[in-house]
Motif scaffolding. Structure first.
Motif, PDB file in Angstrom:
ATOM      1  N   GLN A  31      46.504 -16.182  13.619  1.00 39.28           N
ATOM      2  CA  GLN A  31      45.601 -15.035  13.832  1.00 39.28           C
ATOM      3  C   GLN A  31      44.269 -15.519  14.391  1.00 39.28           C
ATOM      4  OE1 GLN A  31      46.375 -11.571  13.540  1.00 39.28           O
ATOM      5  NE2 GLN A  31      48.507 -12.334  13.474  1.00 39.28           N
ATOM      6  N   ARG A  32      43.964 -16.827  14.137  1.00 44.66           N
ATOM      7  CA  ARG A  32      42.549 -17.171  14.569  1.00 44.66           C
ATOM      8  C   ARG A  32      42.880 -18.579  14.724  1.00 44.66           C
ATOM      9  NH1 ARG A  32      42.510 -14.848  10.192  1.00 44.66           N
ATOM     10  NH2 ARG A  32      40.607 -13.591  10.312  1.00 44.66           N
ATOM     11  N   GLN A  33      41.862 -19.401  15.724  1.00 38.09           N
ATOM     12  CA  GLN A  33      41.840 -20.644  15.977  1.00 38.09           C
ATOM     13  C   GLN A  33      41.717 -21.415  14.788  1.00 38.09           C
ATOM     14  OE1 GLN A  33      43.217 -21.267  18.845  1.00 38.09           O
ATOM     15  NE2 GLN A  33      42.951 -19.271  19.812  1.00 38.09           N
ATOM     16  N   PRO A  34      42.407 -22.722  14.735  1.00 37.64           N
ATOM     17  CA  PRO A  34      42.057 -23.498  13.750  1.00 37.64           C
ATOM     18  C   PRO A  34      40.664 -24.225  13.916  1.00 37.64           C
ATOM     19  CG  PRO A  34      43.785 -24.647  15.070  1.00 37.64           C
ATOM     20  CD  PRO A  34      43.469 -23.195  15.332  1.00 37.64           C
ATOM     21  N   GLY A  35      39.831 -24.638  12.991  1.00 38.67           N
ATOM     22  CA  GLY A  35      38.925 -25.437  13.159  1.00 38.67           C
ATOM     23  C   GLY A  35      38.111 -26.093  12.042  1.00 38.67           C
ATOM     24  N   SER A  36      37.007 -26.561  12.579  1.00 37.83           N
ATOM     25  CA  SER A  36      35.900 -27.060  11.273  1.00 37.83           C
ATOM     26  C   SER A  36      34.817 -26.057  11.103  1.00 37.83           C
ATOM     27  CB  SER A  36      35.709 -28.575  11.463  1.00 37.83           C
ATOM     28  OG  SER A  36      34.819 -28.524  12.481  1.00 37.83           O
ATOM     29  N   ILE A  37      34.137 -26.102  10.066  1.00 37.54           N
ATOM     30  CA  ILE A  37      32.983 -25.485   9.847  1.00 37.54           C
ATOM     31  C   ILE A  37      31.716 -26.289   9.822  1.00 37.54           C
ATOM     32  CG2 ILE A  37      31.725 -23.641   8.138  1.00 37.54           C
ATOM     33  CD1 ILE A  37      34.391 -22.702   9.696  1.00 37.54           C
ATOM     34  N   SER A  38      30.669 -25.726  10.473  1.00 35.22           N
ATOM     35  CA  SER A  38      29.324 -26.558  10.399  1.00 35.22           C
ATOM     36  C   SER A  38      28.315 -25.562  10.051  1.00 35.22           C
ATOM     37  CB  SER A  38      29.053 -26.938  11.916  1.00 35.22           C
ATOM     38  OG  SER A  38      28.771 -26.074  12.593  1.00 35.22           O
ATOM     39  N   ARG A  39      27.237 -26.216   9.629  1.00 35.02           N
ATOM     40  CA  ARG A  39      26.027 -25.345   8.916  1.00 35.02           C
ATOM     41  C   ARG A  39      24.878 -25.881   9.780  1.00 35.02           C
ATOM     42  NH1 ARG A  39      29.664 -25.726   4.993  1.00 35.02           N
ATOM     43  NH2 ARG A  39      29.845 -23.915   3.575  1.00 35.02           N
ATOM     44  N   LYS A  40      24.191 -24.836  10.088  1.00 37.69           N
ATOM     45  CA  LYS A  40      22.850 -25.152  10.482  1.00 37.69           C
ATOM     46  C   LYS A  40      21.523 -24.488   9.918  1.00 37.69           C
ATOM     47  CE  LYS A  40      24.274 -26.138  15.221  1.00 37.69           C
ATOM     48  NZ  LYS A  40      24.050 -25.978  16.856  1.00 37.69           N
ATOM     49  N   LYS A  41      20.484 -25.164   9.655  1.00 43.73           N
ATOM     50  CA  LYS A  41      19.307 -24.776   9.187  1.00 43.73           C
ATOM     51  C   LYS A  41      18.455 -24.258  10.171  1.00 43.73           C
ATOM     52  CE  LYS A  41      17.895 -25.299   4.466  1.00 43.73           C
ATOM     53  NZ  LYS A  41      17.823 -26.024   3.317  1.00 43.73           N
ATOM     54  N   VAL A  42      17.941 -23.116  10.006  1.00 46.63           N
ATOM     55  CA  VAL A  42      16.964 -22.386  10.984  1.00 46.63           C
ATOM     56  C   VAL A  42      16.021 -21.908  10.201  1.00 46.63           C
ATOM     57  CG1 VAL A  42      16.500 -21.134  13.133  1.00 46.63           C
ATOM     58  CG2 VAL A  42      18.724 -22.326  12.847  1.00 46.63           C
ATOM     59  N   GLY A  44      14.428 -22.285   7.624  1.00 47.42           N
ATOM     60  CA  GLY A  44      14.827 -22.238   6.103  1.00 47.42           C
ATOM     61  C   GLY A  44      16.012 -21.521   5.643  1.00 47.42           C
ATOM     62  N   ASP A  45      16.653 -20.960   6.652  1.00 47.37           N
ATOM     63  CA  ASP A  45      17.919 -20.076   6.575  1.00 47.37           C
ATOM     64  C   ASP A  45      19.293 -21.130   6.922  1.00 47.37           C
ATOM     65  OD1 ASP A  45      16.859 -17.924   5.107  1.00 47.37           O
ATOM     66  OD2 ASP A  45      16.129 -17.106   7.161  1.00 47.37           O
ATOM     67  N   THR A  46      20.288 -20.978   6.169  1.00 44.57           N
ATOM     68  CA  THR A  46      21.456 -21.602   6.552  1.00 44.57           C
ATOM     69  C   THR A  46      22.433 -20.891   7.448  1.00 44.57           C
ATOM     70  OG1 THR A  46      21.383 -23.214   4.994  1.00 44.57           O
ATOM     71  CG2 THR A  46      23.428 -23.105   5.825  1.00 44.57           C
ATOM     72  N   TYR A  47      23.025 -21.078   8.594  1.00 47.30           N
ATOM     73  CA  TYR A  47      24.015 -20.438   9.370  1.00 47.30           C
ATOM     74  C   TYR A  47      25.324 -21.079   9.525  1.00 47.30           C
ATOM     75  CZ  TYR A  47      19.627 -17.596  10.465  1.00 47.30           C
ATOM     76  OH  TYR A  47      18.779 -16.742  10.104  1.00 47.30           O
ATOM     77  N   LEU A  48      26.546 -20.040   9.494  1.00 48.81           N
ATOM     78  CA  LEU A  48      27.791 -20.880   9.530  1.00 48.81           C
ATOM     79  C   LEU A  48      28.352 -20.826  11.034  1.00 48.81           C
ATOM     80  CD1 LEU A  48      29.597 -19.440   6.199  1.00 48.81           C
ATOM     81  CD2 LEU A  48      28.329 -21.707   6.608  1.00 48.81           C
ATOM     82  N   TYR A  49      28.709 -21.820  11.406  1.00 53.20           N
ATOM     83  CA  TYR A  49      29.579 -21.970  12.951  1.00 53.20           C
ATOM     84  C   TYR A  49      30.963 -22.408  12.696  1.00 53.20           C
ATOM     85  CZ  TYR A  49      25.029 -21.311  14.758  1.00 53.20           C
ATOM     86  OH  TYR A  49      23.553 -20.680  14.928  1.00 53.20           O
ATOM     87  N   LEU A  63      29.335 -17.475  13.216  1.00 51.59           N
ATOM     88  CA  LEU A  63      30.007 -16.802  12.338  1.00 51.59           C
ATOM     89  C   LEU A  63      29.150 -15.896  11.413  1.00 51.59           C
ATOM     90  CD1 LEU A  63      32.507 -19.455  10.725  1.00 51.59           C
ATOM     91  CD2 LEU A  63      32.972 -17.571  12.484  1.00 51.59           C
ATOM     92  N   GLY A  64      27.784 -16.315  11.047  1.00 58.53           N
ATOM     93  CA  GLY A  64      27.041 -15.684  10.499  1.00 58.53           C
ATOM     94  C   GLY A  64      26.052 -16.452   9.393  1.00 58.53           C
ATOM     95  N   PRO A  65      25.158 -15.765   8.645  1.00 57.02           N
ATOM     96  CA  PRO A  65      24.429 -16.390   7.427  1.00 57.02           C
ATOM     97  C   PRO A  65      25.185 -16.949   6.462  1.00 57.02           C
ATOM     98  CG  PRO A  65      23.515 -14.430   7.871  1.00 57.02           C
ATOM     99  CD  PRO A  65      24.845 -14.414   8.957  1.00 57.02           C
ATOM    100  N   ALA A  66      24.922 -18.115   5.921  1.00 56.77           N
ATOM    101  CA  ALA A  66      25.874 -18.861   5.043  1.00 56.77           C
ATOM    102  C   ALA A  66      26.037 -17.990   3.723  1.00 56.77           C
ATOM    103  CB  ALA A  66      25.110 -20.257   4.534  1.00 56.77           C
ATOM    104  N   LYS A  67      24.998 -17.107   3.275  1.00 57.31           N
ATOM    105  CA  LYS A  67      25.374 -16.159   2.236  1.00 57.31           C
ATOM    106  C   LYS A  67      25.917 -14.987   2.795  1.00 57.31           C
ATOM    107  CE  LYS A  67      20.882 -17.819   0.168  1.00 57.31           C
ATOM    108  NZ  LYS A  67      19.536 -17.463  -0.147  1.00 57.31           N
ATOM    109  N   ASP A  68      26.331 -14.577   3.913  1.00 56.15           N
ATOM    110  CA  ASP A  68      27.154 -13.488   4.089  1.00 56.15           C
ATOM    111  C   ASP A  68      28.747 -13.604   3.809  1.00 56.15           C
ATOM    112  OD1 ASP A  68      27.156 -10.824   5.950  1.00 56.15           O
ATOM    113  OD2 ASP A  68      28.793 -11.959   6.710  1.00 56.15           O
ATOM    114  N   GLU A  69      28.988 -12.368   2.917  1.00 48.39           N
ATOM    115  CA  GLU A  69      30.437 -12.472   2.505  1.00 48.39           C
ATOM    116  C   GLU A  69      31.393 -12.518   3.470  1.00 48.39           C
ATOM    117  OE1 GLU A  69      31.218  -9.480  -0.391  1.00 48.39           O
ATOM    118  OE2 GLU A  69      29.263 -10.033  -1.825  1.00 48.39           O
ATOM    119  N   GLN A  70      31.327 -11.845   4.500  1.00 52.75           N
ATOM    120  CA  GLN A  70      32.290 -11.839   5.769  1.00 52.75           C
ATOM    121  C   GLN A  70      32.272 -13.168   6.437  1.00 52.75           C
ATOM    122  OE1 GLN A  70      31.699  -8.516   8.389  1.00 52.75           O
ATOM    123  NE2 GLN A  70      33.242  -9.002   9.671  1.00 52.75           N
TER     124      GLN A  70
END
Length: 335
Positions: A31-42, A44-49, A63-70
């Protein structure tokens, strides 16, 4: 999993066929591509990729903010798919050790980039020698015709309106090999239909002829590319099927029905000049597939042969001439 041993030349063990069927079922369920997850801080806020492999290129997807449930949930699903991909890679290795052919590194990267851009799902069909090399586990035996190294990949487009990916075709091809360049078009309004890498590897887009005036480049806006219209192409890509290219964790591709491929080769061989190498390859591939299909799926082979013969005298003449060159009789295409 128990190890699979290589069978006698041409044959495929029942265990390998079962393993291939299981792999195909698994790649179709992805259903989705396999991959790894990276985090970036911008600020003061952390985002997921998500980081995905497309050929030689790593694609980063927000993907969205690191605190976002989705975003957190999607991250977990991507990482779970990465685990499933590792398991599929083991199956791919086992199948190759059992004697099933896999694509070269260059071709594997190309198919992966095209597949992960969503182009096969939107209507692109892989044709030609690369498609032929994928038929062994589908028809139940390895065709006797040699899988000669090819320096080109041909794709066909059934719908000029629906086929599109996550980027234009030039961008997608450069994910596989950054040296891909589009060949110049004759007319300023034509989109490129041929692409070439520095290795000499070429990619061409084809499409069925739709009307008598359809003899130039057909532009496909969703691909940012053009396609060359060819006669008999509609017959080839009708009822296309899914297959797995044995590269990485298994690449799901779309290829012609093997019976249509075989009969189409009988037809187009007579459209080429005598002495042209491609004509000999057409006949060799047709003969190899017909021999296997006559043994393993004779009714399908006969139905497709009859369908092609019913399309008109030109079709019948080409088929009969190629059959004569291959010393085939009606009995070879009849259950």
């Amino acid at each position: 999993m128990a190890a699979l041993s290589a069978p006698p030349h041409g044959s495929i063990s029942p265990a390998a066929l079962t393993l291939y069927a299981d792999l195909l079922q698994k790649v179709e369920a992805v259903q989705r591509q396999p991959g790894s997850i990276s985090r970036k801080k911008v600020r003061g806020d952390t985002y997921l990729y998500a980081v995905e492999k497309h050929g030689q290129t790593r694609i980063q997807r927000y993907l969205g903010p690191a605190k976002d449930e989705q975003a957190i949930e999607e991250s977990a699903l991507i990482q779970a798919e990465a685990q499933h991909a590792r398991s599929r890679r083991t199956q791919v290795s086992m199948l190759k050790r059992a004697g099933l052919p896999g694509p070269s590194l260059e071709v594997g990267r190309l198919l992966e980039a095209v597949a992960r851009a969503g182009l096969f799902e939107s209507g692109l069909v892989l044709i030609g020698t690369i498609a032929f090399s994928l038929y062994a586990p589908i028809v139940g035996a390895i065709p006797s015709a040699a899988f000669s190294m090819t320096q080109d990949a041909d794709f066909a487009v059934a719908s000029v309106t629906d086929t599109r990916g996550d980027a234009d075709l030039t961008t997608v091809l450069r994910r596989a090999d950054p040296t891909f360049q589009s060949a110049p078009s004759l007319h300023r309004t034509d989109l490129p239909r041929k692409f070439r890498a520095s290795t000499g590897f070429e990619v061409e887009i084809l499409t069925p002829v739709r009307n008598r005036e359809d003899d130039g480049v057909v532009n496909i806006a969703g691909l940012g590319a053009g396609a060359t219209p060819l006669h008999f192409m509609e017959f080839l890509i009708q009822d296309a099927i899914k297959a797995v290219a044995l590269y990485n964790d298994g690449i799901k591709v779309t290829i012609p029905n093997p019976a249509r491929y075989a009969i189409h080769k009988l037809i187009v061989a007579q459209e080429r000049s005598i002495g042209v190498a491609k004509r000999d390859k057409d006949l060799a591939q047709a003969g190899a597939l017909i021999a296997i299909l006559h043994a393993n799926d004779p009714f399908l082979l006969h139905d497709i042969w009859e369908e092609a013969r019913a399309r008109g005298p030109k079709w019948r003449t080409n088929i009969e001439r190629s059959m004569k060159m291959l010393a085939l009789t009606e009995e070879d295409l009849t259950p």
